[in-house]
Design a protein around this motif. Structure first.
Motif, PDB file in Angstrom:
ATOM      1  N   LEU A  46       8.908  16.668   6.378  1.00  0.00           N
ATOM      2  CA  LEU A  46       7.991  15.749   5.699  1.00  0.00           C
ATOM      3  C   LEU A  46       8.411  14.289   5.867  1.00  0.00           C
ATOM      4  CD1 LEU A  46       6.951  17.427   2.323  1.00  0.00           C
ATOM      5  CD2 LEU A  46       5.602  17.112   4.396  1.00  0.00           C
ATOM      6  N   GLY A  47       9.724  14.032   5.849  1.00  0.00           N
ATOM      7  CA  GLY A  47      10.191  12.660   6.036  1.00  0.00           C
ATOM      8  C   GLY A  47       9.772  12.110   7.388  1.00  0.00           C
ATOM      9  N   ARG A  48       9.932  12.909   8.426  1.00  0.00           N
ATOM     10  CA  ARG A  48       9.524  12.497   9.767  1.00  0.00           C
ATOM     11  C   ARG A  48       8.009  12.251   9.807  1.00  0.00           C
ATOM     12  NH1 ARG A  48      11.843  12.946  14.779  1.00  0.00           N
ATOM     13  NH2 ARG A  48      13.597  14.060  13.808  1.00  0.00           N
ATOM     14  N   ARG A  49       7.252  13.147   9.152  1.00  0.00           N
ATOM     15  CA  ARG A  49       5.801  12.991   9.160  1.00  0.00           C
ATOM     16  C   ARG A  49       5.386  11.710   8.442  1.00  0.00           C
ATOM     17  NH1 ARG A  49       1.274  16.291   6.079  1.00  0.00           N
ATOM     18  NH2 ARG A  49      -0.520  15.381   7.134  1.00  0.00           N
ATOM     19  N   LEU A  50       6.017  11.424   7.314  1.00  0.00           N
ATOM     20  CA  LEU A  50       5.713  10.195   6.589  1.00  0.00           C
ATOM     21  C   LEU A  50       6.039   8.961   7.434  1.00  0.00           C
ATOM     22  CD1 LEU A  50       7.040  11.180   3.055  1.00  0.00           C
ATOM     23  CD2 LEU A  50       4.650  10.676   3.622  1.00  0.00           C
ATOM     24  N   MET A  51       7.173   9.000   8.139  1.00  0.00           N
ATOM     25  CA  MET A  51       7.554   7.850   8.944  1.00  0.00           C
ATOM     26  C   MET A  51       6.628   7.669  10.150  1.00  0.00           C
ATOM     27  SD  MET A  51       9.758   6.026   7.553  1.00  0.00           S
ATOM     28  CE  MET A  51       9.791   4.963   9.004  1.00  0.00           C
ATOM     29  N   ARG A  52       6.201   8.750  10.751  1.00  0.00           N
ATOM     30  CA  ARG A  52       5.225   8.623  11.843  1.00  0.00           C
ATOM     31  C   ARG A  52       3.928   8.011  11.320  1.00  0.00           C
ATOM     32  NH1 ARG A  52       6.764  10.743  16.544  1.00  0.00           N
ATOM     33  NH2 ARG A  52       8.302  12.437  16.618  1.00  0.00           N
ATOM     34  N   HIS A  53       3.550   8.411  10.120  1.00  0.00           N
ATOM     35  CA  HIS A  53       2.349   7.844   9.499  1.00  0.00           C
ATOM     36  C   HIS A  53       2.536   6.353   9.237  1.00  0.00           C
ATOM     37  CE1 HIS A  53      -0.594   7.014   6.271  1.00  0.00           C
ATOM     38  NE2 HIS A  53      -1.305   8.000   6.805  1.00  0.00           N
ATOM     39  N   ALA A  54       3.749   5.966   8.792  1.00  0.00           N
ATOM     40  CA  ALA A  54       4.026   4.552   8.512  1.00  0.00           C
ATOM     41  C   ALA A  54       3.936   3.709   9.778  1.00  0.00           C
ATOM     42  CB  ALA A  54       5.406   4.408   7.877  1.00  0.00           C
ATOM     43  N   ILE A  55       4.468   4.229  10.872  1.00  0.00           N
ATOM     44  CA  ILE A  55       4.397   3.500  12.151  1.00  0.00           C
ATOM     45  C   ILE A  55       2.950   3.335  12.577  1.00  0.00           C
ATOM     46  CG2 ILE A  55       4.982   3.615  14.600  1.00  0.00           C
ATOM     47  CD1 ILE A  55       7.576   5.088  13.728  1.00  0.00           C
ATOM     48  N   GLU A  56       2.173   4.398  12.437  1.00  0.00           N
ATOM     49  CA  GLU A  56       0.756   4.329  12.817  1.00  0.00           C
ATOM     50  C   GLU A  56      -0.011   3.394  11.893  1.00  0.00           C
ATOM     51  OE1 GLU A  56      -3.138   7.294  13.285  1.00  0.00           O
ATOM     52  OE2 GLU A  56      -1.117   8.136  13.083  1.00  0.00           O
ATOM     53  N   ALA A  57       0.277   3.471  10.584  1.00  0.00           N
ATOM     54  CA  ALA A  57      -0.422   2.622   9.616  1.00  0.00           C
ATOM     55  C   ALA A  57      -0.071   1.152   9.784  1.00  0.00           C
ATOM     56  CB  ALA A  57      -0.085   3.087   8.193  1.00  0.00           C
ATOM     57  N   SER A  58       1.062   0.860  10.415  1.00  0.00           N
ATOM     58  CA  SER A  58       1.456  -0.541  10.648  1.00  0.00           C
ATOM     59  C   SER A  58       0.562  -1.216  11.679  1.00  0.00           C
ATOM     60  CB  SER A  58       2.918  -0.599  11.101  1.00  0.00           C
ATOM     61  OG  SER A  58       3.789  -0.097  10.111  1.00  0.00           O
ATOM     62  N   GLY A  59      -0.135  -0.434  12.491  1.00  0.00           N
ATOM     63  CA  GLY A  59      -1.005  -1.012  13.505  1.00  0.00           C
ATOM     64  C   GLY A  59      -0.223  -1.844  14.495  1.00  0.00           C
ATOM     65  N   ASP A  60      -0.665  -3.082  14.697  1.00  0.00           N
ATOM     66  CA  ASP A  60       0.013  -3.984  15.630  1.00  0.00           C
ATOM     67  C   ASP A  60       1.228  -4.666  15.013  1.00  0.00           C
ATOM     68  OD1 ASP A  60      -1.838  -3.415  17.619  1.00  0.00           O
ATOM     69  OD2 ASP A  60      -3.186  -5.032  17.008  1.00  0.00           O
ATOM     70  N   ALA A  61       1.417  -4.501  13.707  1.00  0.00           N
ATOM     71  CA  ALA A  61       2.569  -5.119  13.045  1.00  0.00           C
ATOM     72  C   ALA A  61       3.838  -4.352  13.383  1.00  0.00           C
ATOM     73  CB  ALA A  61       2.361  -5.129  11.530  1.00  0.00           C
ATOM     74  N   ALA A  62       4.952  -5.067  13.439  1.00  0.00           N
ATOM     75  CA  ALA A  62       6.253  -4.447  13.701  1.00  0.00           C
ATOM     76  C   ALA A  62       6.851  -3.976  12.381  1.00  0.00           C
ATOM     77  CB  ALA A  62       7.187  -5.441  14.368  1.00  0.00           C
ATOM     78  N   GLN A  99       0.845  -1.193   0.000  1.00  0.00           N
ATOM     79  CA  GLN A  99       0.000   0.000   0.000  1.00  0.00           C
ATOM     80  C   GLN A  99       0.880   1.242   0.000  1.00  0.00           C
ATOM     81  OE1 GLN A  99      -3.585   0.622  -0.150  1.00  0.00           O
ATOM     82  NE2 GLN A  99      -2.460   2.466  -0.733  1.00  0.00           N
ATOM     83  N   GLY A 100       0.736   2.049  -1.035  1.00  0.00           N
ATOM     84  CA  GLY A 100       1.478   3.288  -1.101  1.00  0.00           C
ATOM     85  C   GLY A 100       0.716   4.434  -0.462  1.00  0.00           C
ATOM     86  N   TYR A 101       1.475   5.396   0.059  1.00  0.00           N
ATOM     87  CA  TYR A 101       0.902   6.607   0.640  1.00  0.00           C
ATOM     88  C   TYR A 101       1.673   7.796   0.089  1.00  0.00           C
ATOM     89  CZ  TYR A 101      -1.288   3.482   4.058  1.00  0.00           C
ATOM     90  OH  TYR A 101      -2.029   2.492   4.654  1.00  0.00           O
ATOM     91  N   GLY A 102       0.969   8.911  -0.135  1.00  0.00           N
ATOM     92  CA  GLY A 102       1.654  10.067  -0.700  1.00  0.00           C
ATOM     93  C   GLY A 102       1.014  11.384  -0.322  1.00  0.00           C
ATOM     94  N   ILE A 103       1.769  12.452  -0.563  1.00  0.00           N
ATOM     95  CA  ILE A 103       1.317  13.816  -0.328  1.00  0.00           C
ATOM     96  C   ILE A 103       1.355  14.559  -1.662  1.00  0.00           C
ATOM     97  CG2 ILE A 103       1.737  15.978   0.911  1.00  0.00           C
ATOM     98  CD1 ILE A 103       3.228  14.364   3.038  1.00  0.00           C
ATOM     99  N   ASP A 142       2.495  -5.210   4.131  1.00  0.00           N
ATOM    100  CA  ASP A 142       2.115  -5.917   5.356  1.00  0.00           C
ATOM    101  C   ASP A 142       2.255  -7.425   5.178  1.00  0.00           C
ATOM    102  OD1 ASP A 142       0.544  -5.915   8.063  1.00  0.00           O
ATOM    103  OD2 ASP A 142      -0.517  -7.341   6.777  1.00  0.00           O
ATOM    104  N   TYR A 143       2.749  -8.081   6.215  1.00  0.00           N
ATOM    105  CA  TYR A 143       2.845  -9.539   6.224  1.00  0.00           C
ATOM    106  C   TYR A 143       1.977 -10.076   7.351  1.00  0.00           C
ATOM    107  CZ  TYR A 143       6.742  -8.816   3.046  1.00  0.00           C
ATOM    108  OH  TYR A 143       7.516  -8.429   1.973  1.00  0.00           O
ATOM    109  N   THR A 144       0.722 -10.368   6.998  1.00  0.00           N
ATOM    110  CA  THR A 144      -0.280 -10.993   7.881  1.00  0.00           C
ATOM    111  C   THR A 144      -0.435 -10.272   9.221  1.00  0.00           C
ATOM    112  OG1 THR A 144       1.280 -12.621   8.812  1.00  0.00           O
ATOM    113  CG2 THR A 144       0.081 -13.256   6.824  1.00  0.00           C
ATOM    114  N   GLY A 145      -0.244  -8.974   9.218  1.00  0.00           N
ATOM    115  CA  GLY A 145      -0.448  -8.208  10.441  1.00  0.00           C
ATOM    116  C   GLY A 145       0.607  -8.405  11.506  1.00  0.00           C
ATOM    117  N   GLU A 146       1.679  -9.144  11.177  1.00  0.00           N
ATOM    118  CA  GLU A 146       2.749  -9.389  12.148  1.00  0.00           C
ATOM    119  C   GLU A 146       3.934  -8.452  11.938  1.00  0.00           C
ATOM    120  OE1 GLU A 146       3.327 -13.785  13.159  1.00  0.00           O
ATOM    121  OE2 GLU A 146       2.540 -13.856  11.115  1.00  0.00           O
ATOM    122  N   TYR A 147       4.308  -8.272  10.682  1.00  0.00           N
ATOM    123  CA  TYR A 147       5.422  -7.407  10.317  1.00  0.00           C
ATOM    124  C   TYR A 147       5.012  -6.586   9.098  1.00  0.00           C
ATOM    125  CZ  TYR A 147       8.409  -9.992  13.498  1.00  0.00           C
ATOM    126  OH  TYR A 147       8.953 -10.543  14.634  1.00  0.00           O
TER     127      TYR A 147
END
Length: 290
Positions: free
Chosen positions: A87-103, A44-48, A65-70
């Protein structure tokens, strides 16, 4: 012009392929259309979107995503004209949040590593990008490749390939591997005496370069036999991302014509390491996918 912090981060689709290629080119990356097409369909791609009337994207990343684990974070890009503005920091914070419970995990360049460390990622390994013309008759000495049976993969092999990969990679990546026969221009497996599959590997085109990966094998000799088969009819420029935990394989690849010292750091967030058995995981599908 709106504040950068208020610009929405939206999901990308394959229709955004050209915008992603333009953004990559803006930062001096190659226009890797074949790889981006895979990433935008398997992940899944994300962009601004650009707010300055120039069109296109000013920032993007892909999350696979790999089955919600990683979840693998890749292709983190910010347009040159908006660099060093958060913007890089904002994108990475979004990526961590979008990962949900996955690492989330990623391959970090030296430039990106400080930011990732500040966000809680920790180093767990490294890869070195080797390139060159693969020489089948290298100077690596006896390696046992002649005792390993390698052949083209067929549809009938996919069940065994998926089972082996789930065991070695540590989580299910069926959706990604199911695309491998169409994505790769060569896909091979190794058989044991009883006819069971002991490894598989692929080679896929990335512009003028043939990339080797993934390579999953029971042992070093099997990995070498798979790689030698891929290299026998490869183009003049090939790429292999070798893990630092496989020094013998790196020596063998260098003895067969590849060279380089460009390193990336494997980093993971909220987990001790990425999953799987590194002793049998000899090359990633891509550094953008793990």
């Amino acid at each position: 012009m709106p504040e950068l912090s208020t610009l929405p981060i939206r999901t990308l689709t394959p229709d955004d392929l050209t915008a992603c290629l333009d953004l990559a080119e803006d930062r001096g990356w190659s226009r890797e259309e074949h790889k981006w097409r895979l990433l935008l369909t398997a992940g899944q791609g994300y962009g601004i979107d650009a707010p300055d009337g120039n069109g296109g994207l000013i920032g993007a990343y892909v999350l696979t995503d790999y089955t919600g684990e990683y979840a693998c974070v890749s292709m983190v890009l910010v347009a040159e004209r908006y660099a060093r503005r958060g913007l890089g920091r904002r994108l990475m914070r979004h990526a961590i949040e979008a990962s949900g419970d996955a690492a989330p995990f990623l391959q970090a360049t030296d430039n990106g590593r400080p930011l990732y460390e500040q966000l809680g990622f920790r180093a767990v390994g490294a890869t070195t990008m080797l390139t060159g013309t693969f020489a089948p008759d290298g100077t690596g000495g006896t390696d046992g490749t002649d005792r390993v049976s390698v052949r083209r993969a067929s549809a009938a092999d996919m069940r065994a390939v998926l089972a082996l990969d789930a065991e070695v990679f540590g989580t299910d990546r069926t959706e990604l591997l199911a695309r491998l026969p169409a994505f790769a221009d060569r896909f091979v497996v190794a058989d044991d005496a009883a006819g069971g599959i002991t490894g598989f590997a692929a080679r896929w085109p990335n512009g003028p370069t043939d990339v080797f990966g993934p390579v999953v094998a029971a042992d070093l000799a099997t990995a070498q036999a798979l790689i030698a088969d891929l290299g026998a009819d490869a183009g003049e420029r090939v790429r292999f991302d070798v893990d630092s935990r496989h020094p013998e394989l790196e020596r063998w690849l260098r003895a067969h014509g590849l060279s380089g010292d460009y390193r990336c750091t494997l980093m993971v967030h909220t987990a001790p390491d990425i999953p799987g058995d590194i002793s049998r995981r000899f090359a990633p599908y891509s550094v953008a996918l793990g």
